[in-house]
Design a protein around this motif. Structure first.
Motif, PDB file in Angstrom:
ATOM      1  N   GLN A  25      36.120  38.964  37.629  1.00 23.97           N
ATOM      2  CA  GLN A  25      37.371  38.709  36.907  1.00 23.97           C
ATOM      3  C   GLN A  25      37.968  40.021  36.409  1.00 23.97           C
ATOM      4  O   GLN A  25      37.272  40.838  35.790  1.00 23.97           O
ATOM      5  N   VAL A  26      39.251  40.191  36.669  1.00 23.36           N
ATOM      6  CA  VAL A  26      40.023  41.298  36.105  1.00 23.36           C
ATOM      7  C   VAL A  26      41.143  40.702  35.266  1.00 23.36           C
ATOM      8  O   VAL A  26      41.937  39.904  35.774  1.00 23.36           O
ATOM      9  N   THR A  27      41.184  41.068  34.002  1.00 23.60           N
ATOM     10  CA  THR A  27      42.209  40.573  33.095  1.00 23.60           C
ATOM     11  C   THR A  27      42.941  41.758  32.495  1.00 23.60           C
ATOM     12  O   THR A  27      42.317  42.644  31.896  1.00 23.60           O
ATOM     13  N   VAL A  28      44.263  41.783  32.683  1.00 25.66           N
ATOM     14  CA  VAL A  28      45.098  42.849  32.139  1.00 25.66           C
ATOM     15  C   VAL A  28      45.953  42.241  31.039  1.00 25.66           C
ATOM     16  O   VAL A  28      46.850  41.440  31.295  1.00 25.66           O
ATOM     17  N   SER A  29      45.653  42.629  29.815  1.00 26.67           N
ATOM     18  CA  SER A  29      46.334  42.024  28.675  1.00 26.67           C
ATOM     19  C   SER A  29      46.226  42.937  27.459  1.00 26.67           C
ATOM     20  O   SER A  29      45.223  43.637  27.287  1.00 26.67           O
ATOM     21  N   LEU A  79      38.211  43.319  30.977  1.00 26.69           N
ATOM     22  CA  LEU A  79      39.481  43.239  30.271  1.00 26.69           C
ATOM     23  C   LEU A  79      40.014  44.649  30.049  1.00 26.69           C
ATOM     24  O   LEU A  79      39.275  45.526  29.566  1.00 26.69           O
ATOM     25  N   ARG A  99      42.403  38.938  46.038  1.00 25.56           N
ATOM     26  CA  ARG A  99      42.447  38.435  44.669  1.00 25.56           C
ATOM     27  C   ARG A  99      43.095  37.058  44.651  1.00 25.56           C
ATOM     28  O   ARG A  99      43.892  36.718  45.525  1.00 25.56           O
ATOM     29  N   PRO A 113      49.918  43.190  33.903  1.00 25.97           N
ATOM     30  CA  PRO A 113      49.437  41.820  33.648  1.00 25.97           C
ATOM     31  C   PRO A 113      49.396  40.961  34.917  1.00 25.97           C
ATOM     32  O   PRO A 113      48.501  40.111  35.056  1.00 25.97           O
ATOM     33  N   GLU A 114      50.303  41.199  35.830  1.00 22.77           N
ATOM     34  CA  GLU A 114      50.326  40.414  37.064  1.00 22.77           C
ATOM     35  C   GLU A 114      49.183  40.750  38.021  1.00 22.77           C
ATOM     36  O   GLU A 114      49.017  40.081  39.041  1.00 22.77           O
ATOM     37  N   ALA A 153      44.830  34.558  41.679  1.00 26.32           N
ATOM     38  CA  ALA A 153      45.238  34.249  40.316  1.00 26.32           C
ATOM     39  C   ALA A 153      45.296  32.720  40.153  1.00 26.32           C
ATOM     40  O   ALA A 153      45.442  31.999  41.141  1.00 26.32           O
ATOM     41  N   THR A 213      46.187  40.432  36.987  1.00 22.96           N
ATOM     42  CA  THR A 213      45.121  39.565  36.504  1.00 22.96           C
ATOM     43  C   THR A 213      44.743  38.531  37.561  1.00 22.96           C
ATOM     44  O   THR A 213      45.601  37.810  38.073  1.00 22.96           O
ATOM     45  N   ALA A 214      43.468  38.497  37.907  1.00 22.59           N
ATOM     46  CA  ALA A 214      42.990  37.591  38.953  1.00 22.59           C
ATOM     47  C   ALA A 214      41.475  37.747  39.084  1.00 22.59           C
ATOM     48  O   ALA A 214      40.880  38.658  38.501  1.00 22.59           O
TER      49      ALA A 214
END
Length: 118
Positions: free
Chosen positions: A113-117, A11, A38, A87-88, A40, A90-91
């Motif tokens: 998992q990569v989460t950009v938030s 994250l 990737r 954020p886009e 999503a 994220t995938a």
């Protein structure tokens, strides 16, 4: 037995950085072109970056200037440096190795998992 093992996901806040790693075993690594894909939720898997056996990189337009793919043949590893994350981005990110001769040899990692938030 061929294995591709990814690591480095997690994250991160928008604008941050992550570096993904993929360690390969069971293949003649220098003969394989490598890629990071990737996927999503609800979307098709897409190729993000690729690197040839000669070390030449290619990127999808959406990550040009932000992501960098590299390979270390001595360590049988491929990396994806991801900067200025959005954020886009994220995938689930997958490592891929492929060799096309008379037949095609293609292998995948299990994904990270990569989460950009924020």
């Amino acid at each position: 037995q061929v294995q591709l093992v990814e690591s480095g996901g997690g994250l991160v806040q928008p604008g941050g950085s992550l570096k993904l790693s993929c360690a390969a075993s069971g293949i003649s690594f220098t003969n394989y072109a490598l890629g990071w894909y990737r996927q999503a939720p609800g979307k098709q898997r897409e190729l993000v970056a690729a690197i040839s056996t000669g070390g030449f990189p290619n990127y999808v337009d959406s990550v040009k200037g932000r992501f960098s793919i590299s390979r270390n043949n001595a360590w049988n590893s491929v990396y994806l440096q991801m900067d200025s994350l959005k954020p886009e981005d994220t995938a689930v990110y997958y490592c891929n190795a492929h060799l096309r001769t008379i037949r095609t040899y293609e292998y995948w990692g299990q994904g990270t998992q990569v989460t950009v938030s924020s």
